[in-house]
Write an enzyme that holds these catalytic residues in place. Structure first.
Site: not given
Length: 588
Positions: A285-287
């Site tokens: 995930g980007r986070d």
């Protein structure tokens, strides 16, 4: 003041992917529709979307919309509304195939079907092996989408007002929204656009930060308009920092680079994502990826360069032919802004503000919601919101790559389809009075009458520096409290700012001053919301509260503009077609 009036069934503010898809649907329904845009429609920020549209077409392997839904719920860190996520993932294939039939030039597989590439957070069979779910037109999908929708709006007789800037919503005495006032940038003429349905589609607000992938037009105009009209905003603490912006420039390097096989390196040449996400690695995930890069930098393993410490994105092993056919735009951007050739050397990258997960709370139909004294959702008559400005919420605390373009087309389409029905349910409404219309001109009149005071450019710089230093990838309570106090001072300075240019024709300084009002509204709501949520979830990562707290914070936050206070709103855990996905620890 007697303003000229232009009357339509609906007015759509913003001509990006969501606004043009909504306007197209409204026009196809036989309603008159005005489409207002402060830039020429094909220059809207959707044009910079590179990687693709995530949708379960199943062209490269067996796929299922429920697998897509699972990934999206998990990606949202479980505060995405599952009824809305279900609707988006289930409706997505139909909405994307409609675009294909309109002529959107997707890249193709050998069998002629739409090309799909892997993106972060995608899986098969509810968390199994990596999926390839993102439908792409090379690395210029947003560009192709905007041109396709613009052509279709012309074909269906949408009335387009290019280079018109919306000032504020017009509300009647009953609280119904009856259109907006807008100024023609070319001539300075101010017009009241009268409509029983007003659709906010103004996009994001990344320009509240110093470093952002967002265009200069992304100034939170819809957030400001909504807050001044008394409409609450939801989850404004949730800002996505894309892991790979070009260091020193902030220009986006699509996740599609990693989907095609690129990977991140630290200064020792290590593929460090293997430490943080052993299974998904660079496609977590980007986070997760953004935090991992920042941890590498904080612990001294960042690469050195004139832009400061950063990571490297390695693509040269993919070969020139693959890069030129699948990532031609990235080659061009890297050579222009990073002064490196990805065919020969890695791209310097660093996390940069990319996307606003929060926004105006809405139903799946696009109708804007407020919460009454009993804590129940109530519809604001005549007002709709779609796209990045809206919080349906399908992205929750963290958006998956490729879901933004899907959000635009699915919910732009949905708002257009349900608009007439919504107006019929609403019934007759009284017209706005002259005083109602004049109230929407207060900001314009204030700026036009101010000839002395502080330079608004310096105020804008101070706002952006405050947000960058105190509300970035990692957050901490004392710094955020200090940042909020700084914003209060900056807000007072804004009250005494001046407008030097008094001309009418193409007065861009006047527009920038009006945009600054909206940046201030957006930044302040973000700061109050970030201080309120005392946990770490998705993009909201706090050193002083490092853990997710489902007992207290499995909810949306609502910023109430009248009192500048915070309340909570329940997350919808009731999809209509399948059992809900219960919260679990996110691992990749």
């Amino acid at each position: 003041m007697n303003l000229p009036v232009r009357e339509f069934d609906a007015v759509v503010i913003g001509a990006g992917g969501a606004g043009m898809r909504a306007a197209l649907q409204i026009s196809q329904m036989g309603l008159s529709c005005a489409l207002l845009s402060k830039v020429f429609p094909t220059r809207s920020h959707t044009v910079s979307a590179q990687g693709g549209i995530t949708v379960a077409l199943g062209n490269t392997h067996e796929d299922n919309w429920e697998w897509h839904m699972y990934d999206t719920v998990k990606g949202s860190d479980y505060i995405g509304d599952q009824d809305a996520i279900e609707y988006m993932c289930k409706t997505g294939p139909e909405a994307v195939l409609e675009l294909e039939h309109m002529g959107l030039p997707f890249s193709r597989l050998d069998d002629g079907s739409i090309y799909q590439r892997p993106f972060g957070g995608q899986s098969r069979n509810f968390g199994g092996e990596q999926a390839a779910r993102t439908a792409a037109a090379a690395d210029r999908t947003g560009h192709a989408l905007l041109h396709t929708l613009y052509q279709q709006n012309l074909k269906n007789h949408t009335t387009i007002f290019s280079e018109w800037y919306a000032l504020d919503l017009v509300k009647n005495q009953d609280g119904a929204v009856m259109g907006c006032t807008a100024i023609c940038i070319e001539t300075g003429e101010v017009v009241y656009f009268k409509a029983r349905a007003t659709v906010l589609a103004t996009g994001g607000a990344g320009r509240i930060y110093q470093s952002t992938t967002n265009a200069h037009i992304n100034t939170g105009d819809g957030v400001g308009m909504a807050l001044r009209a008394g409409v609450p905003v939801q989850d404004m603490e949730m800002w996505q920092f894309h892991p790979t912006g070009i260091a020193g420039a902030g220009v986006l390097v699509t996740e599609g680079c990693r989907g095609e096989g690129g990977y991140l390196l630290n200064k020792h040449g290590e593929r460090f994502m293997e430490r943080y996400a052993p299974n998904a690695k660079d496609l977590a995930g980007r986070d997760v990826v953004a935090r991992s890069i920042m941890i590498e930098i904080r612990e001294g393993r960042g690469c050195d360069g004139p832009w400061g410490p950063h990571a490297k994105l390695k693509l040269d092993h993919l070969g020139k032919d693959v890069l030129e056919s699948r990532l031609p735009g990235i080659l061009e951007l890297s050579r222009t802004f990073a002064h490196v050739d990805p065919v020969k050397e890695p791209i310097p990258v660093i996390p940069t503000c990319h996307y606003m997960m929060g926004g105006i709370p809405t139903k799946v139909t696009g109708q804007v919601l407020a919460v009454n004294e009993q804590g129940e959702d109530v519809v604001i008559p005549g007002l709709f919101a779609v796209g990045e400005i809206a919080c349906v919420s399908v992205h929750g605390a963290n958006r998956l790559g490729g879901n933004s373009l899907l959000d635009l087309i699915v919910f732009g389409r949905s708002a257009g389809m349900h608009l007439q029905e919504s107006l019929e349910e609403q019934g007759a409404t009284r017209d706005a009075s002259n005083s109602d219309i004049e109230a929407s001109l207060d900001r314009l009149n204030r700026w036009n009458s101010t000839r002395s005071g502080e330079d608004p450019v310096e105020i804008r710089k101070a706002l952006q520096a405050c947000m960058q230093h105190n509300f970035s990838v990692f957050r901490e309570g004392d710094a955020m409290a200090k940042g909020l106090e700084e914003l209060k001072v900056i807000r007072e300075r804004l009250k005494n700012a001046r407008l030097d240019d008094t001309s009418n024709d193409f007065n861009t300084q006047r527009i920038e001053c009006l945009e600054l009002d909206n940046l201030m509204e957006t930044a302040y709501a973000t700061a109050v919301s970030a201080n309120f949520r005392t946990e770490s979830r998705g993009a909201h990562s706090r050193f002083d509260y490092p853990d997710r707290d489902d007992d207290k914070w499995l909810c949306h936050t609502l910023y109430q503009p009248q009192t500048e206070s915070m309340t909570r709103r329940k997350v919808n855990m009731q999809p209509k077609l399948r059992p809900a996905f219960p919260p679990k620890v996110r691992t990749y």
